[in-house]
Design a protein around this motif. Structure first.
Motif, PDB file in Angstrom:
ATOM      1  N   PRO A  15       1.430  16.830  11.485  1.00 25.87           N
ATOM      2  CA  PRO A  15       0.745  15.616  11.934  1.00 25.87           C
ATOM      3  C   PRO A  15       1.564  14.353  11.724  1.00 25.87           C
ATOM      4  N   GLY A  16       2.613  14.414  10.944  1.00 23.90           N
ATOM      5  CA  GLY A  16       3.458  13.252  10.703  1.00 23.90           C
ATOM      6  C   GLY A  16       3.891  13.221   9.263  1.00 23.90           C
ATOM      7  N   PRO A  17       4.803  12.323   8.913  1.00 23.57           N
ATOM      8  CA  PRO A  17       5.511  11.398   9.808  1.00 23.57           C
ATOM      9  C   PRO A  17       6.527  12.115  10.700  1.00 23.57           C
ATOM     10  N   LEU A  18       6.840  11.474  11.828  1.00 25.68           N
ATOM     11  CA  LEU A  18       7.725  12.064  12.827  1.00 25.68           C
ATOM     12  C   LEU A  18       8.757  11.032  13.272  1.00 25.68           C
ATOM     13  N   ALA A  19       9.846  11.531  13.839  1.00 23.29           N
ATOM     14  CA  ALA A  19      10.858  10.649  14.426  1.00 23.29           C
ATOM     15  C   ALA A  19      11.496  11.353  15.604  1.00 23.29           C
ATOM     16  N   VAL A  20      12.066  10.566  16.497  1.00 23.33           N
ATOM     17  CA  VAL A  20      12.781  11.097  17.654  1.00 23.33           C
ATOM     18  C   VAL A  20      14.277  10.908  17.436  1.00 23.33           C
ATOM     19  N   VAL A  21      15.023  11.963  17.712  1.00 17.30           N
ATOM     20  CA  VAL A  21      16.482  11.906  17.723  1.00 17.30           C
ATOM     21  C   VAL A  21      16.932  12.074  19.171  1.00 17.30           C
ATOM     22  N   ALA A  22      17.815  11.203  19.629  1.00 13.04           N
ATOM     23  CA  ALA A  22      18.381  11.320  20.974  1.00 13.04           C
ATOM     24  C   ALA A  22      19.878  11.526  20.849  1.00 13.04           C
ATOM     25  N   VAL A  23      20.431  12.422  21.659  1.00 13.22           N
ATOM     26  CA  VAL A  23      21.872  12.686  21.629  1.00 13.22           C
ATOM     27  C   VAL A  23      22.411  12.688  23.050  1.00 13.22           C
ATOM     28  N   ARG A  24      23.628  12.192  23.177  1.00 17.28           N
ATOM     29  CA  ARG A  24      24.301  12.179  24.480  1.00 17.28           C
ATOM     30  C   ARG A  24      25.771  12.487  24.242  1.00 17.28           C
ATOM     31  N   PRO A  25      26.381  13.333  25.074  1.00 14.89           N
ATOM     32  CA  PRO A  25      27.795  13.675  24.861  1.00 14.89           C
ATOM     33  C   PRO A  25      28.693  12.450  24.965  1.00 14.89           C
ATOM     34  N   LEU A  26      29.691  12.395  24.102  1.00 16.32           N
ATOM     35  CA  LEU A  26      30.719  11.372  24.226  1.00 16.32           C
ATOM     36  C   LEU A  26      31.603  11.703  25.420  1.00 16.32           C
ATOM     37  N   PRO A  27      32.183  10.704  26.076  1.00 16.81           N
ATOM     38  CA  PRO A  27      33.029  10.986  27.251  1.00 16.81           C
ATOM     39  C   PRO A  27      34.122  11.998  26.971  1.00 16.81           C
ATOM     40  N   SER A  28      34.676  11.990  25.751  1.00 16.93           N
ATOM     41  CA  SER A  28      35.759  12.914  25.420  1.00 16.93           C
ATOM     42  C   SER A  28      35.297  14.354  25.366  1.00 16.93           C
ATOM     43  N   ALA A  29      33.973  14.568  25.244  1.00 16.45           N
ATOM     44  CA  ALA A  29      33.451  15.931  25.115  1.00 16.45           C
ATOM     45  C   ALA A  29      33.053  16.534  26.448  1.00 16.45           C
ATOM     46  N   LEU A  30      33.105  15.737  27.518  1.00 14.43           N
ATOM     47  CA  LEU A  30      32.610  16.220  28.801  1.00 14.43           C
ATOM     48  C   LEU A  30      33.684  16.996  29.547  1.00 14.43           C
ATOM     49  N   ALA A  31      34.167  18.059  28.923  1.00 13.20           N
ATOM     50  CA  ALA A  31      35.128  18.950  29.571  1.00 13.20           C
ATOM     51  C   ALA A  31      34.370  19.978  30.387  1.00 13.20           C
ATOM     52  N   PRO A  32      34.973  20.498  31.464  1.00 13.69           N
ATOM     53  CA  PRO A  32      34.277  21.498  32.272  1.00 13.69           C
ATOM     54  C   PRO A  32      33.888  22.700  31.438  1.00 13.69           C
ATOM     55  N   GLY A  33      32.674  23.169  31.608  1.00 14.20           N
ATOM     56  CA  GLY A  33      32.181  24.324  30.872  1.00 14.20           C
ATOM     57  C   GLY A  33      32.223  25.568  31.720  1.00 14.20           C
ATOM     58  N   PRO A  34      31.759  26.692  31.187  1.00 10.37           N
ATOM     59  CA  PRO A  34      31.833  27.955  31.901  1.00 10.37           C
ATOM     60  C   PRO A  34      30.782  28.106  32.980  1.00 10.37           C
TER      61      PRO A  34
END
Length: 440
Positions: free
Chosen positions: A188-207
Motif C-alpha cells: 500500500p505504500g510508500p512507493l516511488a517511480v524509477v524511470a530509466v532511458r539508455p544513454l546515447p553511447s549504449a544504443l548499439a544495434p542489438g540482435p
C-alpha cells in the motif's frame, strides 16, 4: 521484483503445459542422457532457458552461462569468431564444434526451430563428433522442445502485455492506480517511480526485437547453479543482450527483489519504468545507481498508489535532465538532488517554445565565437567559475592573463555586459547554466 504468477492466463490449462519449467528440465535431462554429456538449452538471443542437472564433465563456459543465465559476452564474441552463429542460422540438424583451442570443451549443437524460425538451441558437451544415434537423439529433443519454447514465448508476451497495462495504470495515479494496486502484490505504500532511458553511447544495434521469452532474470537470486534443485526455466522480465533498456530493467528487478520485493516494471514508449515499494530509500538509490548504460531518475516517495503520477513526473524530469546533460554529471539522481537544474531546464524549454533564446545577450557572443573560431564565451565562463580571478582562470585555460583580459574586454564590447557589475555577473552565470540545459 515482478511476479508472473499474478498474471497467469487461465486459458493455458493444458496439463502438458501446466509446468513449463518441469517440462523443459525433464527434456534437458533426457537430452543429456541421450547425448552422453551435460546440456544447456538457450534461446535465439543466447539467454539460458534451462540446463540439465549435474556439473560433471563441465567447463568454465557452461558454468559462467548458468551463473549469469546467459552466455557471457566473452564467449558470445568467440562464438561469432568461430562462425557458430552463422552455422546455427543455416543448419537444420546437429553439428559438431571443437573449441578446445579456446579452452572450451567440444559441443554438439542442435538448432531448435518453429517452422523456419530459429527459437533456440541445444548445446551438449561431447568428447567427439556425435554418433548417428546421438544426432537422432538431439533432433528428437529439439522437436519436443520447439512447441514448449514457442508456447512459453506466447505466454511471456501475454504476461508482458498485462504487466505493461498495469504499470500504465499505476503511473497515471488517482483512483485507477488505487484499484490496479489492489489486484497486484504491491504494498500500500510508500512507493516511488524509477524511470530509466539508455544513454546515447549504449544504443548499439542489438540482435533483434524482444520476443517475450525469458531474458536474464532469475527464478531465485540466491540459486546455486551447482545445486540440481535449481536447474530449470529462468523467469522474469528482461531483454536481449543488445537492448540496454530491457537489460537495465531486468537488472533493477534482480537487485531490488533481494531486499524489497513486490514492485512492477515495464517499458513504455521507449522509457523503462519501475514502481517500487520504498522501505530503505538509500538502498533503492544505490541499486538504481549501479545500473549500467542508462540515465536513471528516482521520483519522490509517495504514501500510496493514488499519488504515483507525481512521482512519475519527477522521475521523467530527472531522466530528461540527465540525458540532456550527458556526461557532465552522475547518471542517476533523485528529484530532490536536482530540483534547481530541473526547474532551469523547464525554464529553458518554455523560453524556446515562446521563441526566445535563453542565452539573451550571450547568444550574440556564442554566434561570434562560432563565426570567428574564437572562445570568448568559454573564457567568460571560466573567469566567473574561477571567482573572477583572472590569473587562476588563465592558468586553467593555458593562456597568458593578458590574453584572458583581452578576451573579457572583447566579450563586454560585443554584449554590452559589465562583468564588474554583480547583477550582470549573476545574470551571465545563470544564462551560462541555462546554456548547458538547452537541447542540442
Amino acid at each position: 521484483m515482478y511476479d508472473d504468477s499474478s498474471y497467469d492466463d487461465a486459458s493455458y490449462d493444458d496439463a502438458s503445459y501446466d509446468d513449463a519449467s518441469d517440462g523443459l528440465l525433464s527434456l534437458a535431462t533426457r537430452a543429456a542422457g541421450l547425448a552422453g554429456g551435460p546440456v544447456t538449452i538457450e534461446d535465439d538471443a543466447s539467454e539460458l532457458i534451462t540446463y540439465s542437472p549435474g556439473q560433471e564433465n563441465s567447463d568454465d563456459a557452461r558454468i559462467a552461462t548458468i551463473l549469469s543465465r546467459r552466455v557471457p559476452d566473452r564467449y558470445r564474441t568467440l562464438l561469432r569468431t568461430e562462425h557458430l552463429d552463422e552455422r546455427l542460422a543455416g543448419s537444420s540438424g546437429p553439428f559438431y564444434a571443437d573449441l578446445r583451442g579456446a579452452g572450451i570443451l567440444p559441443r554438439a549443437i542442435m538448432p531448435i526451430r518453429a517452422g523456419d524460425t530459429a527459437i533456440g538451441s541445444i548445446w551438449a558437451i561431447v568428447p567427439s563428433s556425435p554418433s548417428p544415434e546421438q544426432r537422432a537423439a538431439l533432433e528428437e529433443s529439439a522437436a519436443l522442445l520447439a512447441p514448449l519454447l514457442a508456447r512459453q514465448a506466447e505466454r511471456r508476451l501475454a504476461a508482458d502485455a498485462r504487466r505493461t497495462a498495469a504499470v500504465r495504470a499505476l503511473l497515471r495515479g488517482g483512483d485507477e492506480a488505487v484499484e490496479t494496486a489492489r489486484e497486484l502484490p504491491l504494498g500500500p505504500g510508500p512507493l516511488a517511480v524509477v524511470a530509466v532511458r539508455p544513454l546515447p553511447s549504449a544504443l548499439a544495434p542489438g540482435p533483434g526485437p524482444y520476443d517475450g521469452r525469458c531474458h536474464g532474470a532469475y527464478d531465485n537470486p540466491y540459486a546455486n547453479p551447482y545445486d540440481d534443485s535449481y536447474a530449470g526455466l529462468c523467469a522474469g522480465p528482461g531483454g536481449p543482450p543488445g537492448d540496454p533498456l530491457r537489460r537495465a530493467l531486468a537488472d533493477l528487478d534482480r537487485r531490488l527483489s533481494a531486499f524489497q520485493p513486490g514492485g512492477l516494471s515495464a517499458e513504455i514508449d521507449g522509457v523503462g519504468y519501475a514502481v517500487v515499494p520504498v522501505g530503505d530509500e538509500q538502498r533503492l538509490l544505490r541499486a538504481v545507481g549501479e545500473l549500467p548504460e542508462v540515465a536513471a531518475g528516482v521520483g519522490r516517495t509517495v504514501p500510496g498508489p493514488g499519488r504515483l503520477g507525481r512521482s512519475r513526473a519527477d522521475a521523467e524530469l530527472v531522466v530528461r535532465l540527465l540525458t540532456r546533460l550527458g556526461a557532465t554529471r552522475e547518471r542517476t539522481a533523485h528529484i530532490r538532488d536536482v530540483q534547481l537544474d530541473a526547474l532551469l531546464m523547464r525554464t529553458v524549454d518554455l523560453a524556446v517554445e515562446a521563441g526566445h533564446d535563453p542565452l539573451g545577450a550571450l547568444a550574440e557572443l556564442e554566434e561570434y565565437d562560432r563565426r570567428r573560431g574564437t572562445s570568448l564565451l568559454d573564457s567568460v565562463d571560466r573567469y566567473l567559475a574561477a571567482g573572477e580571478d583572472a590569473r587562476l582562470a588563465a592558468r586553467q585555460l593555458h593562456v597568458h592573463p593578458n590574453t584572458l583580459r583581452y578576451r573579457l574586454r572583447r566579450a563586454q564590447e560585443i554584449t554590452g555586459l559589465d562583468l564588474s557589475d554583480p547583477a550582470a555577473a549573476f545574470d551571465i552565470r545563470l544564462r551560462l547554466r541555462l546554456r548547458a540545459l538547452r537541447l542540442p
